[in-house]
Write a protein that holds these residues in place. Structure first.
Motif, mmCIF file in Angstrom:
data_model
loop_
_atom_site.group_PDB
_atom_site.id
_atom_site.type_symbol
_atom_site.label_atom_id
_atom_site.label_comp_id
_atom_site.label_asym_id
_atom_site.label_seq_id
_atom_site.Cartn_x
_atom_site.Cartn_y
_atom_site.Cartn_z
ATOM 1 N N LEU A 185 2.169 5.084 5.138
ATOM 2 C CA LEU A 185 3.027 4.805 3.983
ATOM 3 C C LEU A 185 2.292 3.996 2.908
ATOM 4 C CD1 LEU A 185 6.395 3.894 5.779
ATOM 5 C CD2 LEU A 185 5.888 5.969 4.484
ATOM 6 N N LEU A 186 1.317 3.194 3.329
ATOM 7 C CA LEU A 186 0.562 2.378 2.382
ATOM 8 C C LEU A 186 -0.571 3.143 1.689
ATOM 9 C CD1 LEU A 186 0.238 -1.060 4.231
ATOM 10 C CD2 LEU A 186 1.273 -0.688 1.993
ATOM 11 N N LEU A 187 -0.902 4.314 2.195
ATOM 12 C CA LEU A 187 -2.039 5.066 1.652
ATOM 13 C C LEU A 187 -1.936 5.329 0.143
ATOM 14 C CD1 LEU A 187 -3.089 7.667 4.374
ATOM 15 C CD2 LEU A 187 -4.552 5.999 3.232
ATOM 16 N N PRO A 188 -0.809 5.823 -0.377
ATOM 17 C CA PRO A 188 -0.730 6.046 -1.834
ATOM 18 C C PRO A 188 -0.936 4.770 -2.641
ATOM 19 C CG PRO A 188 1.054 7.184 -0.704
ATOM 20 C CD PRO A 188 0.417 6.285 0.302
ATOM 21 N N ALA A 189 -0.309 3.661 -2.207
ATOM 22 C CA ALA A 189 -0.481 2.393 -2.918
ATOM 23 C C ALA A 189 -1.916 1.900 -2.814
ATOM 24 C CB ALA A 189 0.484 1.342 -2.355
ATOM 25 N N GLN A 190 -2.570 2.130 -1.671
ATOM 26 C CA GLN A 190 -3.965 1.755 -1.501
ATOM 27 C C GLN A 190 -4.857 2.528 -2.475
ATOM 28 O OE1 GLN A 190 -5.812 -0.359 -0.022
ATOM 29 N NE2 GLN A 190 -7.827 0.564 0.318
ATOM 30 N N ALA A 191 -4.617 3.828 -2.606
ATOM 31 C CA ALA A 191 -5.411 4.645 -3.528
ATOM 32 C C ALA A 191 -5.249 4.174 -4.973
ATOM 33 C CB ALA A 191 -5.014 6.113 -3.392
ATOM 34 N N VAL A 192 -4.011 3.841 -5.360
ATOM 35 C CA VAL A 192 -3.760 3.362 -6.721
ATOM 36 C C VAL A 192 -4.446 2.015 -6.942
ATOM 37 C CG1 VAL A 192 -1.976 2.572 -8.319
ATOM 38 C CG2 VAL A 192 -1.604 4.634 -6.959
ATOM 39 N N SER A 193 -4.365 1.123 -5.955
ATOM 40 C CA SER A 193 -4.976 -0.199 -6.086
ATOM 41 C C SER A 193 -6.494 -0.093 -6.244
ATOM 42 C CB SER A 193 -4.636 -1.061 -4.867
ATOM 43 O OG SER A 193 -5.269 -2.319 -4.936
ATOM 44 N N VAL A 194 -7.137 0.761 -5.452
ATOM 45 C CA VAL A 194 -8.585 0.928 -5.551
ATOM 46 C C VAL A 194 -8.961 1.513 -6.910
ATOM 47 C CG1 VAL A 194 -10.563 2.177 -4.620
ATOM 48 C CG2 VAL A 194 -8.926 1.111 -3.065
ATOM 49 N N ALA A 195 -8.167 2.487 -7.384
ATOM 50 C CA ALA A 195 -8.475 3.122 -8.670
ATOM 51 C C ALA A 195 -8.298 2.159 -9.834
ATOM 52 C CB ALA A 195 -7.583 4.347 -8.857
ATOM 53 N N VAL A 196 -7.287 1.293 -9.767
ATOM 54 C CA VAL A 196 -6.976 0.402 -10.885
ATOM 55 C C VAL A 196 -7.740 -0.913 -10.787
ATOM 56 C CG1 VAL A 196 -5.135 -0.898 -12.029
ATOM 57 C CG2 VAL A 196 -4.712 1.436 -11.232
ATOM 58 N N GLN A 197 -7.762 -1.518 -9.592
ATOM 59 C CA GLN A 197 -8.343 -2.848 -9.424
ATOM 60 C C GLN A 197 -9.754 -2.837 -8.858
ATOM 61 O OE1 GLN A 197 -4.852 -4.001 -6.972
ATOM 62 N NE2 GLN A 197 -4.596 -5.707 -8.401
ATOM 63 N N GLY A 198 -10.165 -1.694 -8.277
ATOM 64 C CA GLY A 198 -11.464 -1.630 -7.629
ATOM 65 C C GLY A 198 -11.406 -2.172 -6.212
ATOM 66 N N SER A 199 -12.362 -1.789 -5.388
ATOM 67 C CA SER A 199 -12.400 -2.264 -4.006
ATOM 68 C C SER A 199 -12.936 -3.686 -3.940
ATOM 69 C CB SER A 199 -13.275 -1.346 -3.154
ATOM 70 O OG SER A 199 -12.791 -0.016 -3.152
#
Length: 283
Positions: A185-199
């Motif tokens: 369930l967290l995967l979509p939010a994780q992808a957005v966070s990495v794309a916007v905030q960076g790893s």
């Protein structure tokens, strides 16, 4: 006694997770913190729970709605909100606000038809008075405080659901399934966070706290808490959870050197007294 011990173990271990959330607020984004926490927890519990979950896959499909809601509240949402609160709210304040969740647990159980009893209700009120005293001298509300209130609601709902967990679902199998579902369930939010905030950059200062919250605060503490709720119910386990601000205050004193004044000592005495009164069984 085993149920009380499990609830106390989970409470003590979770106290450290609030300090960890605060410590990582400027190095690991909240969603990524939650996502990698549950990846580590999933790997930690897999040796015990994966095979059990596979064996009861038919039962899991049958109770898919219960599993999905428990995963959403207790895994995907709760810790993400805690990490979000850690951006602006001190760890001690986070622990105090979370101490209000037992009131919600008792309310949810009462709505479900569970009678609290005079002794348990009195212990609940005494411990609640301790929390009120602890927050009475604090500063004004912040955005992080609102995130923590939302987290407390999610955790209380998750704890109330544990009491209604289908008996045929084995504990470790259920735990593994909720960890896996919550991570997905967290995967979509994780992808957005990495794309916007960076790893975030893996360093000992970020990896070691994530290992702590993944293994201790997730795999160990959630197993202990689920066991406690199964044995003594969400309300009695929730009263033990009132120890949360006491543990956080002691941890802050030991690690950060923060002093504790007379109001804090009085509130801790009320909280401990309420726990002793409400968690005990009737003869």
């Amino acid at each position: 006694m085993l149920g009380l011990a499990c609830a106390a173990l989970a409470t003590v271990v979770w106290s450290g997770s609030f300090v960890t959330s605060r410590a990582l607020h400027d190095s690991v984004p909240p969603v990524q913190h939650a996502f990698w926490r549950w990846v580590v927890a999933l790997l930690a519990v897999a040796p015990l729970g994966a095979r059990r979950a596979w064996r009861q896959r038919a039962l899991i499909r049958r109770h898919a709605r219960h599993v999905l809601l428990a995963s959403l509240l207790g895994v995907a949402t709760y810790n993400t909100l805690v990490n979000q609160a850690g951006l602006t709210t001190p760890a001690a304040t986070m622990g105090v606000i979370m101490a209000a969740s037992p009131v919600l647990m008792a309310l949810f159980e009462r709505l479900g038809g569970v009678r609290l009893g005079a002794r348990r209700a009195t212990g609940l009120l005494v411990a609640c008075a301790g929390v009120a005293l602890l927050t009475g001298g604090g500063a004004g509300f912040s955005t992080g405080d609102l995130w923590m209130i939302a987290a407390a609601c999610c955790f209380a709902g998750y704890s109330a659901m544990l009491r209604r967990r289908p008996a045929e679902l084995h504990g470790t199998g259920f735990l593994f399934t909720t960890f896996l579902t919550g991570t997905v369930l967290l995967l979509p939010a994780q992808a957005v966070s990495v794309a916007v905030q960076g790893s975030f950059h893996p360093t000992p200062g970020t990896v070691l706290p994530l290992l702590y919250v993944g293994v201790a605060s997730s795999a160990v503490a959630f197993f202990a808490w689920n066991k406690a709720v199964a044995l003594i119910g969400a309300t009695r386990a929730g009263i033990v959870y009132y120890l949360q601000p006491v543990c956080v205050a002691l941890l802050s004193w030991a690690v950060l050197g923060e002093t504790t004044g007379l109001p804090q000592l009085l509130s801790m005495a009320l909280i401990l007294g309420g726990v002793a009164l409400g968690a005990g069984s009737r003869r």
